[in-house]
Design a protein around this motif. Structure first.
Motif, PDB file in Angstrom:
ATOM      1  N   TYR A  27       0.822  -1.214   0.000  1.00 35.81           N
ATOM      2  CA  TYR A  27       0.000   0.000   0.000  1.00 35.81           C
ATOM      3  C   TYR A  27       0.854   1.261   0.000  1.00 35.81           C
ATOM      4  O   TYR A  27       0.530   2.244  -0.642  1.00 35.81           O
ATOM      5  CB  TYR A  27      -0.940   0.024   1.210  1.00 35.81           C
ATOM      6  N   PHE A  28       1.956   1.210   0.766  1.00 38.73           N
ATOM      7  CA  PHE A  28       2.841   2.373   0.848  1.00 38.73           C
ATOM      8  C   PHE A  28       3.337   2.758  -0.546  1.00 38.73           C
ATOM      9  O   PHE A  28       3.222   3.917  -0.967  1.00 38.73           O
ATOM     10  CB  PHE A  28       4.040   2.105   1.771  1.00 38.73           C
ATOM     11  N   VAL A  29       3.866   1.782  -1.275  1.00 34.68           N
ATOM     12  CA  VAL A  29       4.393   2.040  -2.623  1.00 34.68           C
ATOM     13  C   VAL A  29       3.269   2.518  -3.545  1.00 34.68           C
ATOM     14  O   VAL A  29       3.407   3.520  -4.260  1.00 34.68           O
ATOM     15  CB  VAL A  29       5.064   0.765  -3.210  1.00 34.68           C
ATOM     16  N   MET A  30       2.141   1.815  -3.482  1.00 34.45           N
ATOM     17  CA  MET A  30       1.009   2.107  -4.359  1.00 34.45           C
ATOM     18  C   MET A  30       0.473   3.522  -4.146  1.00 34.45           C
ATOM     19  O   MET A  30       0.351   4.305  -5.092  1.00 34.45           O
ATOM     20  CB  MET A  30      -0.092   1.073  -4.069  1.00 34.45           C
ATOM     21  N   PHE A  31       0.210   3.867  -2.866  1.00 34.80           N
ATOM     22  CA  PHE A  31      -0.385   5.174  -2.588  1.00 34.80           C
ATOM     23  C   PHE A  31       0.610   6.320  -2.765  1.00 34.80           C
ATOM     24  O   PHE A  31       0.220   7.434  -3.109  1.00 34.80           O
ATOM     25  CB  PHE A  31      -1.019   5.201  -1.192  1.00 34.80           C
ATOM     26  N   LEU A  32       1.898   6.027  -2.560  1.00 35.09           N
ATOM     27  CA  LEU A  32       2.915   7.058  -2.802  1.00 35.09           C
ATOM     28  C   LEU A  32       2.943   7.404  -4.294  1.00 35.09           C
ATOM     29  O   LEU A  32       2.945   8.577  -4.677  1.00 35.09           O
ATOM     30  CB  LEU A  32       4.302   6.584  -2.348  1.00 35.09           C
ATOM     31  N   VAL A  33       2.917   6.356  -5.136  1.00 35.59           N
ATOM     32  CA  VAL A  33       2.906   6.559  -6.588  1.00 35.59           C
ATOM     33  C   VAL A  33       1.643   7.325  -6.995  1.00 35.59           C
ATOM     34  O   VAL A  33       1.699   8.299  -7.753  1.00 35.59           O
ATOM     35  CB  VAL A  33       3.005   5.206  -7.343  1.00 35.59           C
ATOM     36  N   PHE A  34       0.477   6.896  -6.457  1.00 35.88           N
ATOM     37  CA  PHE A  34      -0.794   7.562  -6.762  1.00 35.88           C
ATOM     38  C   PHE A  34      -0.730   9.045  -6.413  1.00 35.88           C
ATOM     39  O   PHE A  34      -1.150   9.899  -7.183  1.00 35.88           O
ATOM     40  CB  PHE A  34      -1.943   6.923  -5.979  1.00 35.88           C
TER      41      PHE A  34
END
Length: 306
Positions: A27-34
């Motif tokens: 989630y960290f990687v995903m939401f940071l990218v988003f």
């Protein structure tokens, strides 16, 4: 009631989307990218519209403000959530929680009113083309934007004041990834039925009435296009298509969460990802991919800067 003595709770713990450490890393990687895409994409639109001489119609005036609101809107929740996923600390102070609640409703509600103003702009452009310049003057557009901000401010002030006055005496675990009214009502040490109803009425009424207005304006647009040639259809649908997509992505989940008394908080927070994270990220993509003028202006901007 004095806020401080009514509440013995000085901070809240945001439970977030998952308790699983492995899932949190994803989630960290995903939401940071988003979030980075959201800020970069919307900032690019703001810069393009401001610096381009050709994008001076009301549609782009509104789009510029919408992009600015989207950056602010996602910035009220995303950075806190992302750092929480990275560090594992998910506490937020009482004041921080109320500030987040205010900001989220302020920018969210402003966005609803802006999208409604944009629908009105499309309606005038397609159904009253001869009167368009007379009806959509700079002053009118400025007033519509100003009203959106004022409406958002009044709505969020009401929501925040009502929530701040509740007594919180523990537990302090908020079943969400940001401070919102519904999960906080579940934690109050008081009967919140009346307040919950007020929240549903104020939030739900705004979302639903604007949504109905939007649907009606698009029905009128489609009906007025009936006798047009296919070129007219295509041009109208290309400008309206992006707007309709954004409206569905934002209003659908938003109305779902705020129009009913909240019983399932886990479901609410999953749905909230759509209008708080995904919608602000997709808006720039939706508006630029379907719009030749914006793409041309961006290319021009890029070539002059490089």
């Amino acid at each position: 009631i004095n806020m401080e003595n009514a509440s013995s709770v000085k901070e809240f713990i945001l439970l977030g989307l998952s308790e699983n450490p492995g899932v949190q890393k994803i989630y960290f990687v995903m939401f940071l990218v988003f979030y980075l895409i959201t800020v970069a994409g919307n900032l690019l639109i703001v810069i393009t519209v401001i610096s381009s001489q050709h994008l001076n119609s009301p549609m782009y005036f509104f789009l510029c403000y919408l992009s600015f609101v989207d950056i602010s809107y996602s910035s009220t929740t995303a950075p806190k959530m992302i750092t929480g996923l990275l560090v594992g600390s998910k506490t937020i102070s009482f004041a921080g929680c109320m500030t987040q609640l205010f900001g989220f409703h302020f920018f969210g509600c402003t966005e609803i009113f802006l999208l409604t103003a944009m629908a009105y702009d499309r309606y005038v452009a397609i159904c009253r083309p001869l009167h368009y310049t007379a009806l959509m003057t700079r002053r009118v557009c400025g007033r519509l934007v100003m009203s959106s901000w004022v409406g958002g401010f009044l709505h969020s002030t009401l929501q925040t004041l009502l929530t701040t006055r509740l007594p919180f005496c523990g537990p302090n675990k908020v079943n969400h990834y940001f401070c919102d009214v519904h999960p906080l009502l579940h934690l109050a040490c008081a009967d919140t039925h009346v307040l919950a109803a007020a929240v549903v009425v104020s939030g739900g009424a705004i979302a639903l009435s604007c949504f109905i207005f939007l649907v009606v304006s698009y029905v009128v647009i489609l009906v007025s296009l009936r006798g047009q040639r296919s070129v007219g259809w295509h041009k109208a649908l290309s400008t309206c298509g992006s707007h309709i997509t954004v409206v569905i992505l934002f209003f659908g989940p938003c109305t779902f969460v705020y129009i009913r008394p909240s019983s399932d908080l886990a479901e609410d927070k999953n749905v909230a990802v759509f209008y708080s994270v995904i919608s602000p990220m997709l808006n720039p993509l939706i508006y630029t991919l379907r719009n030749e003028e914006v793409k041309r202006a961006m290319r021009k901007l890029w070539s002059t800067k490089v």
